[in-house]
Design a protein around this motif. Structure first.
Motif, PDB file in Angstrom:
ATOM      1  N   SER A  67     -62.850 -38.837 -14.249  1.00 37.04           N
ATOM      2  CA  SER A  67     -62.651 -37.617 -13.474  1.00 37.04           C
ATOM      3  C   SER A  67     -62.583 -36.406 -14.402  1.00 37.04           C
ATOM      4  O   SER A  67     -61.799 -36.378 -15.345  1.00 37.04           O
ATOM      5  CB  SER A  67     -61.366 -37.743 -12.656  1.00 37.04           C
ATOM      6  OG  SER A  67     -61.313 -36.738 -11.680  1.00 37.04           O
ATOM      7  N   ILE A  83     -65.413 -32.830 -10.841  1.00 32.11           N
ATOM      8  CA  ILE A  83     -66.491 -33.802 -10.667  1.00 32.11           C
ATOM      9  C   ILE A  83     -65.928 -35.164 -11.065  1.00 32.11           C
ATOM     10  O   ILE A  83     -65.379 -35.307 -12.155  1.00 32.11           O
ATOM     11  CB  ILE A  83     -67.717 -33.465 -11.538  1.00 32.11           C
ATOM     12  CG1 ILE A  83     -68.261 -32.063 -11.208  1.00 32.11           C
ATOM     13  CG2 ILE A  83     -68.802 -34.534 -11.361  1.00 32.11           C
ATOM     14  CD1 ILE A  83     -69.352 -31.567 -12.145  1.00 32.11           C
ATOM     15  N   THR A  84     -66.072 -36.134 -10.191  1.00 30.84           N
ATOM     16  CA  THR A  84     -65.572 -37.468 -10.463  1.00 30.84           C
ATOM     17  C   THR A  84     -66.699 -38.483 -10.364  1.00 30.84           C
ATOM     18  O   THR A  84     -67.529 -38.405  -9.453  1.00 30.84           O
ATOM     19  CB  THR A  84     -64.451 -37.846  -9.478  1.00 30.84           C
ATOM     20  OG1 THR A  84     -63.401 -36.889  -9.598  1.00 30.84           O
ATOM     21  CG2 THR A  84     -63.893 -39.224  -9.759  1.00 30.84           C
ATOM     22  N   ILE A  85     -66.740 -39.398 -11.314  1.00 33.64           N
ATOM     23  CA  ILE A  85     -67.647 -40.548 -11.226  1.00 33.64           C
ATOM     24  C   ILE A  85     -66.791 -41.724 -10.780  1.00 33.64           C
ATOM     25  O   ILE A  85     -65.929 -42.194 -11.517  1.00 33.64           O
ATOM     26  CB  ILE A  85     -68.333 -40.859 -12.566  1.00 33.64           C
ATOM     27  CG1 ILE A  85     -69.047 -39.622 -13.116  1.00 33.64           C
ATOM     28  CG2 ILE A  85     -69.318 -42.025 -12.392  1.00 33.64           C
ATOM     29  CD1 ILE A  85     -69.612 -39.804 -14.523  1.00 33.64           C
ATOM     30  N   LEU A  98     -70.922 -40.146  -7.599  1.00 35.21           N
ATOM     31  CA  LEU A  98     -70.330 -38.832  -7.837  1.00 35.21           C
ATOM     32  C   LEU A  98     -69.586 -38.294  -6.620  1.00 35.21           C
ATOM     33  O   LEU A  98     -70.039 -38.451  -5.483  1.00 35.21           O
ATOM     34  CB  LEU A  98     -71.422 -37.809  -8.176  1.00 35.21           C
ATOM     35  CG  LEU A  98     -72.051 -37.842  -9.547  1.00 35.21           C
ATOM     36  CD1 LEU A  98     -73.102 -36.747  -9.645  1.00 35.21           C
ATOM     37  CD2 LEU A  98     -71.017 -37.676 -10.640  1.00 35.21           C
ATOM     38  N   TYR A 100     -67.533 -34.364  -5.920  1.00 36.02           N
ATOM     39  CA  TYR A 100     -67.321 -33.089  -6.590  1.00 36.02           C
ATOM     40  C   TYR A 100     -66.959 -32.002  -5.600  1.00 36.02           C
ATOM     41  O   TYR A 100     -67.166 -32.136  -4.389  1.00 36.02           O
ATOM     42  CB  TYR A 100     -68.566 -32.658  -7.383  1.00 36.02           C
ATOM     43  CG  TYR A 100     -69.850 -32.728  -6.592  1.00 36.02           C
ATOM     44  CD1 TYR A 100     -70.225 -31.696  -5.750  1.00 36.02           C
ATOM     45  CD2 TYR A 100     -70.679 -33.835  -6.688  1.00 36.02           C
ATOM     46  CE1 TYR A 100     -71.392 -31.759  -5.014  1.00 36.02           C
ATOM     47  CE2 TYR A 100     -71.850 -33.919  -5.965  1.00 36.02           C
ATOM     48  CZ  TYR A 100     -72.203 -32.878  -5.126  1.00 36.02           C
ATOM     49  OH  TYR A 100     -73.355 -32.946  -4.389  1.00 36.02           O
ATOM     50  N   LEU A 116     -72.043 -29.775 -13.883  1.00 35.32           N
ATOM     51  CA  LEU A 116     -72.694 -31.037 -13.525  1.00 35.32           C
ATOM     52  C   LEU A 116     -73.679 -31.452 -14.611  1.00 35.32           C
ATOM     53  O   LEU A 116     -73.769 -32.636 -14.949  1.00 35.32           O
ATOM     54  CB  LEU A 116     -73.401 -30.922 -12.172  1.00 35.32           C
ATOM     55  CG  LEU A 116     -74.113 -32.190 -11.690  1.00 35.32           C
ATOM     56  CD1 LEU A 116     -73.183 -33.395 -11.639  1.00 35.32           C
ATOM     57  CD2 LEU A 116     -74.774 -31.931 -10.333  1.00 35.32           C
ATOM     58  N   LEU A 132     -76.640 -42.423 -11.497  1.00 40.73           N
ATOM     59  CA  LEU A 132     -75.551 -41.803 -10.746  1.00 40.73           C
ATOM     60  C   LEU A 132     -76.056 -41.500  -9.339  1.00 40.73           C
ATOM     61  O   LEU A 132     -77.194 -41.044  -9.167  1.00 40.73           O
ATOM     62  CB  LEU A 132     -75.078 -40.514 -11.402  1.00 40.73           C
ATOM     63  CG  LEU A 132     -74.337 -40.669 -12.728  1.00 40.73           C
ATOM     64  CD1 LEU A 132     -74.051 -39.309 -13.328  1.00 40.73           C
ATOM     65  CD2 LEU A 132     -73.045 -41.454 -12.536  1.00 40.73           C
ATOM     66  N   ALA A 134     -75.080 -39.703  -5.454  1.00 42.56           N
ATOM     67  CA  ALA A 134     -74.249 -38.765  -4.703  1.00 42.56           C
ATOM     68  C   ALA A 134     -74.561 -38.953  -3.225  1.00 42.56           C
ATOM     69  O   ALA A 134     -75.728 -38.913  -2.832  1.00 42.56           O
ATOM     70  CB  ALA A 134     -74.536 -37.328  -5.124  1.00 42.56           C
TER      71      ALA A 134
END
Length: 197
Positions: A67, A83-85, A98, A100, A116, A132, A134
Motif C-alpha cells: 500500500s 494506491i494499493t496492490i 490495484l 486507488y 501510478l 496488474l 484494475a
C-alpha cells in the motif's frame, strides 16, 4: 538530503511514493472527509481513526498487499492519494489487483498519473510482478481515464463482481503487464467488439 535519506521509494518530478503507515491516520482521514463527494459512490476509504487503524493493519501486516501513498514533494509530502496492490500472487501468476483514490485537492493536476507510473515501475521492478489488474465500475470515468493514460488494456466485463454501497456492482477489468511497460505490444482485447454483443 541525499537520495539515500529520501522518505520515498520512488520519486518523479512532482510526487513521491512511500508505504502507508499507522502514523498517517490524521492526515489520511482528514483528506478522506474533505473528499467524500469525490469518492462516493465508488470508494469508501476510512474517515475515522478507528476505521483507519483496521484499514492500515490489513495493508501493512499482510504479505499479499503493498500500500502506497502518493505525496506532493513540493508541498512537504502532503498526501495527494493512495494506491494499493491487493491480492498479490507469486509463483507462475506474479499478479496483483490495484485499488486507488485521489484526494479532492489533487484532482485534475496529474499527480495520480505520475504516482501510478511510479507504482507500476516499483511493481514491475523491485516487487517482481508481471501483471496488474484494475477492476472499475463502468461509470467511474475518472478511474477509467487514469488507467487508460497509464497504458492499461481492457480485458473484459464482470457483472455483479463486488459488493459496494449495498449492492453487487458490475466492473470492467483492465490490466497491464511488465512487457507493455517495456515496449511490448500485445493485442488489445475489447469485449464490446465481440460478434453478437
Amino acid at each position: 538530503m541525499s537520495a539515500n535519506d529520501s522518505p520515498y521509494l520512488a520519486e518523479g518530478p512532482r510526487v513521491g511514493i512511500r508505504h502507508l503507515a499507522y502514523e498517517d491516520a490524521g492526515e489520511f482521514t482528514a483528506r478522506v472527509r474533505e473528499s467524500r463527494d469525490l469518492h462516493r459512490p465508488w470508494l469508501f476509504p476510512p474517515d475515522t481513526a478507528e476505521v483507519y487503524d483496521r484499514y492500515a493493519r490489513a495493508r501493512i501486516e499482510h504479505a499479499d498487499v503493498e500500500s502506497f501513498l502518493v505525496c506532493e514533494r513540493e508541498a512537504g509530502g502532503a498526501i495527494a492519494g493512495f494506491i494499493t496492490i491487493n491480492n498479490i500472487v507469486r509463483a507462475a501468476f506474479l499478479n496483483g489487483t490495484l485499488g486507488y483514490g485521489a484526494f479532492a485537492h489533487a484532482v485534475g493536476r496529474g499527480l495520480m498519473s505520475e504516482g501510478l507510473g511510479l507504482v507500476l515501475a516499483y511493481a514491475f521492478g523491485p516487487l517482481g510482478l508481471h501483471r496488474l489488474e484494475a477492476n472499475i465500475q463502468p461509470l467511474n470515468e475518472a478511474s477509467l481515464a487514469l488507467v487508460r493514460r497509464a497504458g492499461f488494456r481492457l480485458e473484459g466485463y464482470s457483472p455483479a463482481m463486488l459488493f459496494i454501497d449495498g449492492a453487487w456492482r458490475d466492473h470492467e477489468r483492465w490490466a497491464i503487464t511488465s512487457d507493455m511497460r517495456t515496449g511490448g505490444h500485445p493485442t488489445r482485447y475489447d469485449f464490446r467488439k465481440e460478434p453478437g454483443r
